[in-house]
Motif scaffolding. Sequence first.
Motif, PDB file in Angstrom:
ATOM      1  N   ALA A 199       2.661 -55.710  20.823  1.00  0.00           N
ATOM      2  CA  ALA A 199       3.122 -56.004  19.455  1.00  0.00           C
ATOM      3  C   ALA A 199       2.087 -56.798  18.648  1.00  0.00           C
ATOM      4  CB  ALA A 199       4.436 -56.786  19.509  1.00  0.00           C
ATOM      5  N   PHE A 200       0.929 -57.158  19.291  1.00  0.00           N
ATOM      6  CA  PHE A 200      -0.042 -58.024  18.589  1.00  0.00           C
ATOM      7  C   PHE A 200      -0.576 -57.380  17.311  1.00  0.00           C
ATOM      8  CE2 PHE A 200      -1.865 -60.410  22.579  1.00  0.00           C
ATOM      9  CZ  PHE A 200      -0.618 -60.949  22.806  1.00  0.00           C
ATOM     10  N   GLY A 201      -0.789 -56.056  17.352  1.00  0.00           N
ATOM     11  CA  GLY A 201      -1.454 -55.398  16.227  1.00  0.00           C
ATOM     12  C   GLY A 201      -2.950 -55.665  16.292  1.00  0.00           C
ATOM     13  N   PRO A 202      -3.743 -54.912  15.502  1.00  0.00           N
ATOM     14  CA  PRO A 202      -5.197 -55.091  15.527  1.00  0.00           C
ATOM     15  C   PRO A 202      -5.623 -56.338  14.757  1.00  0.00           C
ATOM     16  CG  PRO A 202      -4.575 -53.435  13.923  1.00  0.00           C
ATOM     17  CD  PRO A 202      -3.296 -53.883  14.561  1.00  0.00           C
ATOM     18  N   ARG A 203      -6.869 -56.770  15.009  1.00  0.00           N
ATOM     19  CA  ARG A 203      -7.440 -57.848  14.179  1.00  0.00           C
ATOM     20  C   ARG A 203      -7.963 -57.233  12.896  1.00  0.00           C
ATOM     21  NH1 ARG A 203     -11.999 -60.448  16.128  1.00  0.00           N
ATOM     22  NH2 ARG A 203     -12.413 -58.730  17.542  1.00  0.00           N
ATOM     23  N   PRO A 204      -7.734 -57.883  11.752  1.00  0.00           N
ATOM     24  CA  PRO A 204      -8.225 -57.291  10.502  1.00  0.00           C
ATOM     25  C   PRO A 204      -9.748 -57.310  10.442  1.00  0.00           C
ATOM     26  CG  PRO A 204      -6.712 -59.126  10.103  1.00  0.00           C
ATOM     27  CD  PRO A 204      -7.012 -59.135  11.559  1.00  0.00           C
ATOM     28  N   ALA A 205     -10.348 -56.191  10.036  1.00  0.00           N
ATOM     29  CA  ALA A 205     -11.804 -56.131   9.861  1.00  0.00           C
ATOM     30  C   ALA A 205     -12.095 -56.208   8.370  1.00  0.00           C
ATOM     31  CB  ALA A 205     -12.333 -54.822  10.423  1.00  0.00           C
ATOM     32  N   MET A 206     -12.994 -57.081   7.972  1.00  0.00           N
ATOM     33  CA  MET A 206     -13.439 -57.192   6.578  1.00  0.00           C
ATOM     34  C   MET A 206     -12.264 -57.111   5.619  1.00  0.00           C
ATOM     35  SD  MET A 206     -16.960 -55.100   6.811  1.00  0.00           S
ATOM     36  CE  MET A 206     -16.815 -54.609   5.198  1.00  0.00           C
ATOM     37  N   SER A 207     -11.335 -58.040   5.755  1.00  0.00           N
ATOM     38  CA  SER A 207     -10.121 -57.898   4.968  1.00  0.00           C
ATOM     39  C   SER A 207      -9.718 -59.240   4.395  1.00  0.00           C
ATOM     40  CB  SER A 207      -9.032 -57.383   5.897  1.00  0.00           C
ATOM     41  OG  SER A 207      -7.783 -57.585   5.342  1.00  0.00           O
ATOM     42  N   ALA A 208      -8.992 -59.170   3.258  1.00  0.00           N
ATOM     43  CA  ALA A 208      -8.487 -60.404   2.652  1.00  0.00           C
ATOM     44  C   ALA A 208      -7.227 -60.877   3.374  1.00  0.00           C
ATOM     45  CB  ALA A 208      -8.159 -60.143   1.191  1.00  0.00           C
ATOM     46  N   VAL A 209      -6.676 -60.027   4.230  1.00  0.00           N
ATOM     47  CA  VAL A 209      -5.382 -60.342   4.845  1.00  0.00           C
ATOM     48  C   VAL A 209      -5.603 -61.068   6.169  1.00  0.00           C
ATOM     49  CG1 VAL A 209      -3.197 -59.358   5.622  1.00  0.00           C
ATOM     50  CG2 VAL A 209      -4.530 -58.186   3.886  1.00  0.00           C
ATOM     51  N   SER A 210      -5.163 -62.330   6.257  1.00  0.00           N
ATOM     52  CA  SER A 210      -5.269 -63.065   7.523  1.00  0.00           C
ATOM     53  C   SER A 210      -3.935 -62.982   8.244  1.00  0.00           C
ATOM     54  CB  SER A 210      -5.591 -64.539   7.281  1.00  0.00           C
ATOM     55  OG  SER A 210      -6.771 -64.666   6.566  1.00  0.00           O
ATOM     56  N   VAL A 211      -3.696 -61.880   8.944  1.00  0.00           N
ATOM     57  CA  VAL A 211      -2.453 -61.826   9.723  1.00  0.00           C
ATOM     58  C   VAL A 211      -2.624 -62.732  10.940  1.00  0.00           C
ATOM     59  CG1 VAL A 211      -1.686 -59.552   8.981  1.00  0.00           C
ATOM     60  CG2 VAL A 211      -3.252 -59.736  10.897  1.00  0.00           C
ATOM     61  N   ARG A 212      -1.517 -63.250  11.451  1.00  0.00           N
ATOM     62  CA  ARG A 212      -1.623 -64.180  12.568  1.00  0.00           C
ATOM     63  C   ARG A 212      -2.181 -63.446  13.788  1.00  0.00           C
ATOM     64  NH1 ARG A 212       1.216 -68.950  13.124  1.00  0.00           N
ATOM     65  NH2 ARG A 212       3.093 -68.282  12.029  1.00  0.00           N
ATOM     66  N   ASP A 213      -3.150 -64.076  14.452  1.00  0.00           N
ATOM     67  CA  ASP A 213      -3.768 -63.460  15.621  1.00  0.00           C
ATOM     68  C   ASP A 213      -3.047 -63.948  16.877  1.00  0.00           C
ATOM     69  OD1 ASP A 213      -5.325 -62.366  17.536  1.00  0.00           O
ATOM     70  OD2 ASP A 213      -7.240 -63.171  16.795  1.00  0.00           O
ATOM     71  N   PHE A 214      -2.191 -63.081  17.421  1.00  0.00           N
ATOM     72  CA  PHE A 214      -1.465 -63.451  18.641  1.00  0.00           C
ATOM     73  C   PHE A 214      -2.323 -63.256  19.892  1.00  0.00           C
ATOM     74  CE2 PHE A 214       2.060 -62.929  15.683  1.00  0.00           C
ATOM     75  CZ  PHE A 214       2.869 -63.995  16.035  1.00  0.00           C
ATOM     76  N   GLY A 215      -3.520 -62.687  19.725  1.00  0.00           N
ATOM     77  CA  GLY A 215      -4.373 -62.427  20.887  1.00  0.00           C
ATOM     78  C   GLY A 215      -5.427 -63.503  21.086  1.00  0.00           C
ATOM     79  N   LEU A 216      -5.147 -64.736  20.641  1.00  0.00           N
ATOM     80  CA  LEU A 216      -6.164 -65.792  20.755  1.00  0.00           C
ATOM     81  C   LEU A 216      -6.517 -66.097  22.206  1.00  0.00           C
ATOM     82  CD1 LEU A 216      -5.133 -68.334  17.955  1.00  0.00           C
ATOM     83  CD2 LEU A 216      -7.127 -66.822  18.026  1.00  0.00           C
ATOM     84  N   GLY A 217      -5.619 -65.720  23.123  1.00  0.00           N
ATOM     85  CA  GLY A 217      -5.906 -65.971  24.540  1.00  0.00           C
ATOM     86  C   GLY A 217      -6.759 -64.883  25.163  1.00  0.00           C
ATOM     87  N   LEU A 218      -7.057 -63.827  24.402  1.00  0.00           N
ATOM     88  CA  LEU A 218      -7.830 -62.705  24.956  1.00  0.00           C
ATOM     89  C   LEU A 218      -9.262 -62.766  24.453  1.00  0.00           C
ATOM     90  CD1 LEU A 218      -5.346 -59.788  24.183  1.00  0.00           C
ATOM     91  CD2 LEU A 218      -5.718 -60.892  26.391  1.00  0.00           C
TER      92      LEU A 218
END
Length: 335
Positions: free
Chosen positions: A202-221
């Motif tokens: 459910a993490f979703g991808p990390r945004p690339a070159m984007s204005a949208v800072s969605v929460r990064d649930f994969g900080l442990g990876l």
Amino acid sequence: MSGPLTDRSIATGLSAAIAAPSIHNTQPWRFRIRDGGFDVLADHDKGLDVIDPDRRAMYLSLGAAVFNLRLALAAAGHTPLTVPVPVDDHRVARVEFGSRKMPAQGTRLLAAAIPRRRTNRLPYQGALVPAGTVEELCAAAAGAGAGAGAQLAALDPVGRNAVLGLTWTADARQRSDPAYRREIVAWTAPTGVRHDGVSSEAFGPRPAMSAVSVRDFGLGLPPDERPTARFETDPQLLILRSLGDDRAAWLRSGQALQRVLLTATVRGVAVQPMTQALEMPDLRRTLIGPDGRWWPQMILRIGYGQSVPNSPRRPISACVEPRPWQRRRVSAVAG
Ligand SMILES: Cc1cc2nc3c(=O)[nH]c(=O)nc-3n(C[C@H](O)[C@H](O)[C@H](O)COP(=O)(O)O)c2cc1C
């Protein structure tokens, strides 16, 4: 005539309640079945000390569960009666069965959306959500039984850019805070190993070159284990505000939030809460409504996206307080 509290109606109400969204999927609720009704209780063991020290997000989550519980009872033909109780540390609501009543079509439609609703962390593509649908979402917030206490508004480009900037700042601060990273890691896990927390699928991808800072649930990876994707350049954002900012206001906001999310599900609109800026008191203050009385409670990104899997839930049995005679039996065995 009052409806009977059957095992079936209890199970219907509880399975709807536990399907509610909650901050980091903590599911901070417990239920006590007593005197023909449900007590909804806060489970402070599931509190997030770093991002939610005041338990605002916890009470929003509890409000969403209360809304689902009431809606499921209404759809099953019981008029749900919310008995006013003082909202304290422990008990947040009491819902009883009122008279039998044929559910309206709209009630059934919303209730049927409960198991289909999910947080969608993918980039959204294609068409914008039309103005008529956005208006319907805003009306849903106002009609959640919260009276005049909750208000949802679409952000215009200036407001949106301001919120994106605040979210970026909040996200950067959080990422550099070791306590925040520890909390995220404690509430995330590979898919299939736990009944709570956000699972890796459910993490979703990390945004690339984007204005949208969605929460990064994969900080442990490790970063290279995470796919990146382009998110919308001009995301559609909504902001939910409440009159006042205490536990009762948070509970009302949670109910309004859930009515919005279910209405979005019915309309095929994908939604992601983006609340980092609301977790920093200094940033949150800048989003108080113009007359100083409307407090920001939730920011939502909306659009159209591919479907996503549902998140895990604890079994109902793990969320229900034992009845007094069961407690006696447990202590007799333990003693
Ligand atoms: C008060 C609150 C704040 C939330 N904040 C975020 C957020 O900032 N980012 C995010 O991706 N999801 C956020 N969520 C969504 C939860 O993570 C989500 O509800 C939970 O993981 C369960 O998944 P589900 O909604 O798909 O059932 C929030 C939910 C609530 C109730």
